[in-house]
Design a protein around this motif. Sequence first.
Motif, PDB file in Angstrom:
ATOM      1  N   ALA A 130       3.151  -7.637  -0.203  1.00 14.59           N
ATOM      2  CA  ALA A 130       2.054  -8.201   0.591  1.00 14.59           C
ATOM      3  C   ALA A 130       2.437  -8.241   2.064  1.00 14.59           C
ATOM      4  O   ALA A 130       1.632  -7.911   2.943  1.00 14.59           O
ATOM      5  N   HIS A 131       3.685  -8.614   2.339  1.00 15.89           N
ATOM      6  CA  HIS A 131       4.174  -8.632   3.718  1.00 15.89           C
ATOM      7  C   HIS A 131       4.167  -7.231   4.307  1.00 15.89           C
ATOM      8  O   HIS A 131       3.829  -7.035   5.460  1.00 15.89           O
ATOM      9  N   ARG A 132       4.557  -6.234   3.522  1.00 12.47           N
ATOM     10  CA  ARG A 132       4.609  -4.848   3.986  1.00 12.47           C
ATOM     11  C   ARG A 132       3.216  -4.323   4.315  1.00 12.47           C
ATOM     12  O   ARG A 132       3.040  -3.499   5.192  1.00 12.47           O
ATOM     13  N   LEU A 133       2.204  -4.771   3.559  1.00 14.04           N
ATOM     14  CA  LEU A 133       0.857  -4.236   3.729  1.00 14.04           C
ATOM     15  C   LEU A 133       0.043  -4.957   4.798  1.00 14.04           C
ATOM     16  O   LEU A 133      -1.058  -4.530   5.109  1.00 14.04           O
ATOM     17  N   VAL A 134       0.572  -6.035   5.365  1.00 13.52           N
ATOM     18  CA  VAL A 134      -0.141  -6.721   6.441  1.00 13.52           C
ATOM     19  C   VAL A 134      -0.299  -5.746   7.596  1.00 13.52           C
ATOM     20  O   VAL A 134       0.649  -5.102   8.024  1.00 13.52           O
ATOM     21  N   GLY A 135      -1.515  -5.596   8.076  1.00 16.69           N
ATOM     22  CA  GLY A 135      -1.771  -4.704   9.195  1.00 16.69           C
ATOM     23  C   GLY A 135      -1.957  -3.248   8.805  1.00 16.69           C
ATOM     24  O   GLY A 135      -2.152  -2.395   9.652  1.00 16.69           O
ATOM     25  N   GLU A 136      -1.902  -2.955   7.508  1.00 18.14           N
ATOM     26  CA  GLU A 136      -2.139  -1.583   7.063  1.00 18.14           C
ATOM     27  C   GLU A 136      -3.615  -1.246   7.249  1.00 18.14           C
ATOM     28  O   GLU A 136      -4.453  -2.121   7.431  1.00 18.14           O
ATOM     29  N   ARG A 137      -3.912   0.009   7.146  1.00 18.53           N
ATOM     30  CA  ARG A 137      -5.284   0.492   7.301  1.00 18.53           C
ATOM     31  C   ARG A 137      -6.221  -0.274   6.377  1.00 18.53           C
ATOM     32  O   ARG A 137      -5.968  -0.399   5.195  1.00 18.53           O
ATOM     33  N   ALA A 138      -7.324  -0.734   6.928  1.00 17.10           N
ATOM     34  CA  ALA A 138      -8.301  -1.467   6.120  1.00 17.10           C
ATOM     35  C   ALA A 138      -8.906  -0.571   5.047  1.00 17.10           C
ATOM     36  O   ALA A 138      -9.271  -1.032   3.966  1.00 17.10           O
ATOM     37  N   ALA A 139      -9.014   0.726   5.339  1.00 15.82           N
ATOM     38  CA  ALA A 139      -9.650   1.640   4.393  1.00 15.82           C
ATOM     39  C   ALA A 139      -8.660   2.227   3.393  1.00 15.82           C
ATOM     40  O   ALA A 139      -9.030   3.019   2.548  1.00 15.82           O
ATOM     41  N   ASP A 140      -7.407   1.846   3.486  1.00 18.46           N
ATOM     42  CA  ASP A 140      -6.406   2.382   2.570  1.00 18.46           C
ATOM     43  C   ASP A 140      -6.627   1.808   1.189  1.00 18.46           C
ATOM     44  O   ASP A 140      -6.969   0.647   1.030  1.00 18.46           O
ATOM     45  N   THR A 141      -6.421   2.635   0.182  1.00 24.13           N
ATOM     46  CA  THR A 141      -6.670   2.192  -1.184  1.00 24.13           C
ATOM     47  C   THR A 141      -5.429   1.599  -1.844  1.00 24.13           C
ATOM     48  O   THR A 141      -5.511   1.142  -2.967  1.00 24.13           O
ATOM     49  N   LEU A 142      -4.292   1.612  -1.171  1.00 18.60           N
ATOM     50  CA  LEU A 142      -3.074   1.072  -1.758  1.00 18.60           C
ATOM     51  C   LEU A 142      -3.144  -0.454  -1.777  1.00 18.60           C
ATOM     52  O   LEU A 142      -3.303  -1.092  -0.752  1.00 18.60           O
ATOM     53  N   GLN A 143      -3.032  -1.013  -2.963  1.00 21.24           N
ATOM     54  CA  GLN A 143      -3.066  -2.456  -3.135  1.00 21.24           C
ATOM     55  C   GLN A 143      -1.644  -2.981  -3.312  1.00 21.24           C
ATOM     56  O   GLN A 143      -0.727  -2.225  -3.620  1.00 21.24           O
ATOM     57  N   VAL A 144      -1.472  -4.272  -3.150  1.00 21.70           N
ATOM     58  CA  VAL A 144      -0.160  -4.894  -3.274  1.00 21.70           C
ATOM     59  C   VAL A 144       0.453  -4.590  -4.645  1.00 21.70           C
ATOM     60  O   VAL A 144       1.614  -4.179  -4.738  1.00 21.70           O
ATOM     61  N   THR A 145      -0.319  -4.762  -5.687  1.00 27.26           N
ATOM     62  CA  THR A 145       0.191  -4.519  -7.038  1.00 27.26           C
ATOM     63  C   THR A 145       0.612  -3.065  -7.216  1.00 27.26           C
ATOM     64  O   THR A 145       1.644  -2.776  -7.831  1.00 27.26           O
ATOM     65  N   ASP A 146      -0.171  -2.141  -6.656  1.00 24.29           N
ATOM     66  CA  ASP A 146       0.183  -0.716  -6.736  1.00 24.29           C
ATOM     67  C   ASP A 146       1.517  -0.450  -6.047  1.00 24.29           C
ATOM     68  O   ASP A 146       2.350   0.303  -6.559  1.00 24.29           O
ATOM     69  N   LEU A 147       1.711  -1.053  -4.881  1.00 28.44           N
ATOM     70  CA  LEU A 147       2.956  -0.855  -4.141  1.00 28.44           C
ATOM     71  C   LEU A 147       4.142  -1.426  -4.916  1.00 28.44           C
ATOM     72  O   LEU A 147       5.196  -0.799  -4.998  1.00 28.44           O
ATOM     73  N   VAL A 148       3.974  -2.591  -5.508  1.00 27.46           N
ATOM     74  CA  VAL A 148       5.042  -3.196  -6.316  1.00 27.46           C
ATOM     75  C   VAL A 148       5.412  -2.268  -7.468  1.00 27.46           C
ATOM     76  O   VAL A 148       6.581  -1.950  -7.689  1.00 27.46           O
ATOM     77  N   HIS A 149       4.413  -1.813  -8.201  1.00 27.32           N
ATOM     78  CA  HIS A 149       4.678  -0.990  -9.380  1.00 27.32           C
ATOM     79  C   HIS A 149       5.291   0.354  -9.007  1.00 27.32           C
ATOM     80  O   HIS A 149       6.241   0.813  -9.664  1.00 27.32           O
ATOM     81  N   GLU A 150       4.768   0.996  -7.962  1.00 27.09           N
ATOM     82  CA  GLU A 150       5.316   2.290  -7.561  1.00 27.09           C
ATOM     83  C   GLU A 150       6.763   2.147  -7.092  1.00 27.09           C
ATOM     84  O   GLU A 150       7.628   2.950  -7.453  1.00 27.09           O
ATOM     85  N   ALA A 151       7.044   1.119  -6.300  1.00 21.25           N
ATOM     86  CA  ALA A 151       8.421   0.903  -5.828  1.00 21.25           C
ATOM     87  C   ALA A 151       9.342   0.597  -7.005  1.00 21.25           C
ATOM     88  O   ALA A 151      10.454   1.131  -7.090  1.00 21.25           O
ATOM     89  N   TYR A 152       8.893  -0.242  -7.914  1.00 23.85           N
ATOM     90  CA  TYR A 152       9.723  -0.605  -9.062  1.00 23.85           C
ATOM     91  C   TYR A 152      10.031   0.621  -9.922  1.00 23.85           C
ATOM     92  O   TYR A 152      11.169   0.835 -10.335  1.00 23.85           O
ATOM     93  N   LEU A 153       9.018   1.429 -10.149  1.00 18.86           N
ATOM     94  CA  LEU A 153       9.238   2.632 -10.956  1.00 18.86           C
ATOM     95  C   LEU A 153      10.197   3.601 -10.268  1.00 18.86           C
ATOM     96  O   LEU A 153      11.050   4.200 -10.920  1.00 18.86           O
ATOM     97  N   ARG A 154      10.068   3.740  -8.966  1.00 19.65           N
ATOM     98  CA  ARG A 154      10.991   4.620  -8.243  1.00 19.65           C
ATOM     99  C   ARG A 154      12.430   4.114  -8.361  1.00 19.65           C
ATOM    100  O   ARG A 154      13.365   4.894  -8.380  1.00 19.65           O
ATOM    101  N   MET A 155      12.568   2.814  -8.420  1.00 23.21           N
ATOM    102  CA  MET A 155      13.909   2.236  -8.443  1.00 23.21           C
ATOM    103  C   MET A 155      14.564   2.287  -9.820  1.00 23.21           C
ATOM    104  O   MET A 155      15.763   2.517  -9.910  1.00 23.21           O
ATOM    105  N   VAL A 156      13.809   2.043 -10.874  1.00 26.11           N
ATOM    106  CA  VAL A 156      14.443   1.909 -12.189  1.00 26.11           C
ATOM    107  C   VAL A 156      14.204   3.091 -13.114  1.00 26.11           C
ATOM    108  O   VAL A 156      14.852   3.192 -14.148  1.00 26.11           O
ATOM    109  N   ALA A 157      13.284   3.971 -12.764  1.00 24.27           N
ATOM    110  CA  ALA A 157      12.983   5.103 -13.641  1.00 24.27           C
ATOM    111  C   ALA A 157      13.734   6.351 -13.187  1.00 24.27           C
ATOM    112  O   ALA A 157      14.197   6.444 -12.055  1.00 24.27           O
TER     113      ALA A 157
END
Length: 191
Positions: A35-62
């Motif tokens: 949520a902190h990372r996405l503050v100030g991101e593009r209003a029209a961007d479709t990336l949500q906080v939950t999506d960012l968490v899951h994508e980062a987590y998968l990159r890290m552990v998968a």
Amino acid sequence: MTDVTRLLNQIEDGDPVAADELLPLVYEQLHGLAAHRLVGERAADTLQVTDLVHEAYLRMVAGDAHRCWHNRRHFMAAAGQAMRRILVDRARKRLTQKRGGHMHRVDFDANEPATDRDDTNIVALDEALTRLAEKHAKKAQLVQLHYFGGLTLDEAAAALGFSPATADRYWKYARAWLAREMRRGIPASDI
């Protein structure tokens, strides 16, 4: 040894179940970091906080990713780095002409149309941080841990092995240096 550290050690040893057990323990903290990372991101961007968490987590552990974290702080710093890479990759993708990066998504409910400024700022920050790391590695590591990793300055100082006063000096220097470098890389009309 905390449950998180134990699970991180098990992940490092290749235990596939440990990754599933780890997520509930660190989810809230990852969510706050995203949520902190996405503050100030593009209003029209479709990336949500939950999506960012899951994508980062998968990159890290998968997959075959290097999975060696000493403790929760180290893991969260790595998560911050993964989130940084995801945001930079998405910004670069939007900015490339080949993929229509010159086009803007228009949200008719928004007060302002989307711009490339946010994407340009993300890419400029990433490039400036890379240049800072070449000249001042410790200062760049501090920025990485504090800004992208979500650690306090005191926690980042402890992780890097220097005093809070040194961390404060390094942080002030790095912020000024990065701001100057970013201004050089962004057209004046976008600042």
